[in-house]
Scaffold this motif. Structure first.
Motif, PDB file in Angstrom:
ATOM      1  N   LEU A 127       0.842  -1.192   0.000  1.00 30.79           N
ATOM      2  CA  LEU A 127       0.000   0.000   0.000  1.00 30.79           C
ATOM      3  C   LEU A 127       0.881   1.247   0.000  1.00 30.79           C
ATOM      4  CD1 LEU A 127      -2.675  -1.045   2.652  1.00 30.79           C
ATOM      5  CD2 LEU A 127      -3.072  -0.679   0.218  1.00 30.79           C
ATOM      6  N   TRP A 158       1.667   6.962   2.025  1.00 27.78           N
ATOM      7  CA  TRP A 158       0.786   8.056   2.439  1.00 27.78           C
ATOM      8  C   TRP A 158      -0.566   7.525   2.879  1.00 27.78           C
ATOM      9  CZ3 TRP A 158      -3.831   8.535   0.016  1.00 27.78           C
ATOM     10  CH2 TRP A 158      -3.962   7.967  -1.267  1.00 27.78           C
ATOM     11  N   TRP A 159      -1.035   6.467   2.209  1.00 27.22           N
ATOM     12  CA  TRP A 159      -2.318   5.868   2.569  1.00 27.22           C
ATOM     13  C   TRP A 159      -2.218   5.188   3.930  1.00 27.22           C
ATOM     14  CZ3 TRP A 159      -4.854   1.577   4.061  1.00 27.22           C
ATOM     15  CH2 TRP A 159      -6.230   1.510   3.815  1.00 27.22           C
ATOM     16  N   PHE A 194      -4.197   6.112   7.420  1.00 20.83           N
ATOM     17  CA  PHE A 194      -4.973   5.096   8.132  1.00 20.83           C
ATOM     18  C   PHE A 194      -4.596   5.076   9.609  1.00 20.83           C
ATOM     19  CE2 PHE A 194      -5.450   0.620   9.530  1.00 20.83           C
ATOM     20  CZ  PHE A 194      -6.830   0.536   9.445  1.00 20.83           C
TER      21      PHE A 194
END
Length: 327
Positions: free
Chosen positions: A126, A129-130, A134
């Protein structure tokens, strides 16, 4: 002027010039760029000098380049090419890292065993930044849960009531300076000398033809006595100025010519004429108007039956003067 660095320097100079001149002017709550026409003249002059400086630098570089030998020119151009290639290298590398992807030549390291008619799947991670976002939502949720479920800081109704109360305060402060919001329901008599003077100027410019300069009356009624055709008091006078007098023979409506604040000023000035002595007062017209909200001027008590302590109270029913009895 051809390089990105030159454009960035000019942009930075422009921003700094605006901040500096705003600080020098120090006009309070208002922006100098919006209220001072000379502001942009100064900015424009400063930018012309900055552009001229950049042009001179580029011209000097061109002259110096032409003085180099062919070998030196080739070396200089190769160095410039390397600089341009690495100019935003850090930004590009950071962007690639934020995607969390592999280069094409390294994709064989993350190929999964799944194979669908020759279509293979990559086990990409992933994007960082994601993942960080999260994690941030998890931390936010934990803080929110502790604050509102355990500590019981405040609920939605309390937050709404607080926001409404703050908004009402802001609206009331705004209304103090927004005088043209006044209407017949909200108008109040103005006592500030500047408002009375402004009302006098409006009266002199528009009303003396019918009411005379001292308010004694001519075509229109006398404004200094206790008699009013359409009622006295600030609200009635404001309404008469705004909507006009009696149909066919009264005063015209002034709401298209005067702003609400101006009508409040001239209405307050008209009321300030009450009790004055004009040179040639016109005979009273209308009826005596008594302010229902005015304080009582005189109260008389007569004892009718001393045995039963029966009394009769007589309240003076006339326009209020300055001699108000207070208990």
């Amino acid at each position: 002027m051809k390089t990105t660095a030159s454009l960035l320097r000019l942009l930075l100079f422009f921003v700094l010039a605006i901040i500096l001149i705003e600080w020098v002017y120090n006009t309070g709550e208002e922006w100098a760029m919006l209220t001072q026409p000379v502001f942009w003249a100064i900015i424009g002059t400063a930018m012309l000098f900055a552009i001229a400086f950049e042009i001179c630098i580029e011209a000097l570089k061109t002259v110096l380049f032409k003085t180099l030998t062919e070998e030196q020119k080739a070396t200089y151009l190769s160095q410039q090419a390397i600089k341009r290639k690495n100019q935003f290298k850090w930004i590009r590398e950071t962007y690639k890292k934020s995607l969390g992807t592999k280069r094409i030549e390294e994709e064989h390291e993350i190929i999964l065993d799944h194979d669908y008619d020759g279509i293979k799947e990559l086990d990409n991670n992933l994007p960082p930044w994601w993942v960080y976002m999260f994690y941030a939502t998890i931390i936010f949720a934990a803080i929110y849960w502790v604050r509102f479920e355990i500590v019981n800081d405040y609920n939605q109704k309390e937050e709404y009531d607080l926001a409404v109360a703050e908004a009402k305060i802001v609206i009331e402060e705004w209304k103090k300076t927004a005088k043209d919001l006044v209407d017949v329901n909200t108008v109040t008599i103005l006592t500030d000398p500047s408002d009375i003077k402004a009302g006098q100027n409006i009266f002199t410019a528009n009303c003396v033809a019918c009411h005379k300069a001292d308010g004694g009356g001519g075509i229109g009624p006398n404004l200094t006595d206790d008699y009013w055709i359409l009622g006295g008091g600030i609200k009635n006078v404001f309404h008469t100025i705004s909507e006009g007098g009696r149909a066919g023979k009264g005063m015209i409506s002034w709401k298209t010519d005067l702003k609400p604040a101006e009508m409040a000023q001239v209405a307050s000035y008209v009321l300030s004429l009450h009790g004055t002595t004009p040179a040639e007062p016109k005979d009273p017209e209308g009826e005596i108007w008594i302010d229902p909200n005015a304080p009582v001027e005189e109260v008389k008590v007569e004892i009718i039956d001393s045995t039963n302590t029966e009394v009769k109270i007589l309240i003076e029913n006339q326009p209020v003067t300055d001699d108000v009895i207070k208990n």
